[in-house]
Design an enzyme around this catalytic site. Structure first.
Site, PDB file in Angstrom:
ATOM      1  N   LYS A   1      -0.567 -31.485 -24.964  1.00 29.12           N
ATOM      2  CA  LYS A   1      -0.578 -32.197 -23.679  1.00 29.12           C
ATOM      3  C   LYS A   1      -0.667 -31.241 -22.495  1.00 29.12           C
ATOM      4  O   LYS A   1      -1.032 -31.654 -21.387  1.00 29.12           O
ATOM      5  CB  LYS A   1       0.660 -33.080 -23.572  1.00 29.12           C
ATOM      6  CG  LYS A   1       0.692 -34.247 -24.557  1.00 29.12           C
ATOM      7  CD  LYS A   1       1.898 -35.129 -24.325  1.00 29.12           C
ATOM      8  CE  LYS A   1       1.924 -36.328 -25.263  1.00 29.12           C
ATOM      9  NZ  LYS A   1       2.324 -36.002 -26.628  1.00 29.12           N
TER      10      LYS A   1
ATOM     11  N   SER B   1       2.888 -31.705 -29.431  1.00 32.34           N
ATOM     12  CA  SER B   1       2.686 -32.180 -28.059  1.00 32.34           C
ATOM     13  C   SER B   1       2.464 -31.070 -27.042  1.00 32.34           C
ATOM     14  O   SER B   1       2.274 -31.364 -25.855  1.00 32.34           O
ATOM     15  CB  SER B   1       3.864 -33.055 -27.630  1.00 32.34           C
ATOM     16  OG  SER B   1       3.752 -34.341 -28.200  1.00 32.34           O
TER      17      SER B   1
ATOM     18  N   SER C   1       6.605 -37.194 -22.856  1.00 32.96           N
ATOM     19  CA  SER C   1       5.622 -36.859 -23.886  1.00 32.96           C
ATOM     20  C   SER C   1       4.901 -38.103 -24.395  1.00 32.96           C
ATOM     21  O   SER C   1       4.912 -38.424 -25.584  1.00 32.96           O
ATOM     22  CB  SER C   1       6.296 -36.121 -25.050  1.00 32.96           C
ATOM     23  OG  SER C   1       5.342 -35.370 -25.784  1.00 32.96           O
TER      24      SER C   1
END
Length: 464
Positions: free
Chosen positions: A59, A56, A303
């Site tokens: 992101k 993640s 997330s």
């Protein structure tokens, strides 16, 4: 040790960082970069150009590009059209719902859509309820999602027509909550906001309060069947987010139920389809989401995978006319190029980092975190990062249960990342000296990597 570069750190600090890599992070498991937050200079790097899966931490790229290219004021639309005349409270034609990827659509918004129909004098519909989900294209299933992941919230399908069960904005999901009954009885269950065309089979049972909790709530892969199995001890509850099998259809099925509650009847029992809104259809309602500025913190702190890929596909549609992963990633690459980040060796597959085919390196991630500080939207980005040890989930986010020691409070603002055998953490940190740094740590090949990553960062804070 190999591939280490450093400057402006004394020899004792360098030795301590070497030891941290060797004894905690693991020489063959890690890549690590530490930068001066003010100058951006790399102070220490170990295998900083080594490609690893970011999980993640992807992101960071998607989110920054979305703020820059879509803008903090961007709002997702959902439009309601009718195709036909209304006579004696009957719509002689079809209703079209045209979606643009709004992850914040909820029960209240869908109820408002039904109220709009009543305000137009519609109590009976001769035609169909048609979902226009053509704004995005390509596979609805995110890259890299396996059969099991397809049924869970983190692998939910990406559709322009979707809904979220609460303000976490996990699009294309519902919440199923089971509550134990008396011993030997099946638990009761509650669905938020609605089954939306899914079906539940309850095969679980309540057991003694001292027994093991083996309850499982899951949707069978590629079906609309949810099964509740296992044992749940007396007095306990369980809550699971379950993904939609077909977000467009499931959302419209719930909308149809809300229409029914509002006294609106469809003549055709099987009245839900997908299709393209005709040019002559009449727009009767345009709903707008909260702005990106308002939802960005939820996206980063919790997330949220679905928002990441919605951002990505929306950027592709807005900039290149095609709302798929390929064209969205073109926008991300162009953004990195504009920021003068060397991403020549990087590999991209999605916007969330869920895919194992994404590959980045710690030098580049930390460089992006440095240059972001010069952007007018940086404060929004910075405040969206999870804060280590802050137990408020809307502040601490995915770090609310980590770095709880009092001496670490307000020191760590960073994005987490996890997929199988991958743990990452990147952001901004204040060392024991009071000086501010930018860091990126990526670990691969550890089944349980968080303890190593966290102990490593604690030791780094102590060293600098």
């Amino acid at each position: 040790m190999e591939e280490i570069q450093e400057k402006n750190l004394n020899s004792d600090t360098i030795t301590k960082l070497d030891e941290i890599v060797e004894t905690i992070l693991g020489e063959d498991k890690a890549t690590f970069t530490l930068r001066d937050r003010t100058s951006g200079e790399i102070l220490y790097t170990y295998r900083g150009e080594r490609l690893m899966r970011p999980a993640s931490n992807m992101k960071i790229l998607t989110g920054a590009a979305a703020i820059a290219e879509l803008g903090l004021d961007y709002r997702f639309k959902t439009e309601i059209y009718i195709d036909g005349n209304v006579e004696d409270h009957t719509l002689n034609g079809d209703i079209y719902v045209k979606g643009y990827g709004d992850p914040t659509i909820n029960e209240a918004a869908l109820k408002r859509f039904s109220e709009v129909l009543r305000e137009c004098g519609i109590l009976h519909v001769s035609g169909k309820l048609i979902g226009d989900d053509t704004y995005f294209s390509g596979d609805t299933l995110p890259p890299g999602v396996d059969d099991e992941g397809e049924t869970h919230y983190y692998g939910a399908r990406i559709s322009p027509i979707t809904m979220s069960p609460n303000d976490d904005f996990d699009a294309s999901t519902i919440i199923v909550e089971a509550t134990a009954g008396n011993i030997g009885e099946k638990p009761s269950f509650h669905v938020i906001p609605h089954l939306s065309g899914l079906q539940i089979s309850n095969e679980a049972k309540t057991v003694d309060k001292n027994a093991e909790n083996t309850l499982e709530i899951r949707r069978i892969n590629n079906t609309n069947q949810i099964v509740i199995t296992g044992d749940i001890p007396e007095g306990e509850t369980a809550k699971v987010w379950v993904s939609h099998e077909n977000p467009t259809k499931n959302t419209l099925l719930f909308f149809k139920e809300l229409c029914k509650d509002a006294g609106i009847r469809f003549e055709q029992e099987d009245s839900i389809e997908s299709g393209i809104t005709p040019s002559h259809a009449r727009l009767i309602h345009a709903h707008e989401s909260r702005s990106i500025a308002e939802i960005f913190s939820i996206f980063m702190k919790l997330s949220n995978n679905s928002i990441a890929d919605i951002f990505l596909k929306t950027m592709g549609k807005q900039k290149h006319g095609t709302g798929d992963y390929e064209h969205g990633l073109k926008v991300v690459r162009a953004y990195l190029e504009k920021q003068q980040i060397d991403f020549a060796t990087w590999q991209f597959a999605d916007g969330s980092g869920l895919s194992h085919h994404n590959c980045l390196h710690s030098n580049g991630i930390s460089e992006l975190l440095y240059v972001l500080q010069k952007e007018p939207y940086f404060q929004n980005f910075y405040e969206s990062l999870p804060v280590g040890g802050n137990i408020n989930r809307l502040v601490g986010g995915t770090l609310k249960d980590r770095f709880l020691e009092p001496e670490l409070q307000q020191r760590i603002f960073a994005k987490t990342g996890y997929i199988h055998e991958v743990n990452t953490l990147a952001g901004y940190v204040t060392g024991k000296s009071g000086k501010d740094y930018i860091f990126s740590i990526m670990l691969e090949g550890r089944e349980e990597g968080i303890p190593f990553l966290d102990e490593g960062l604690k030791a780094i804070i102590e060293a600098v």
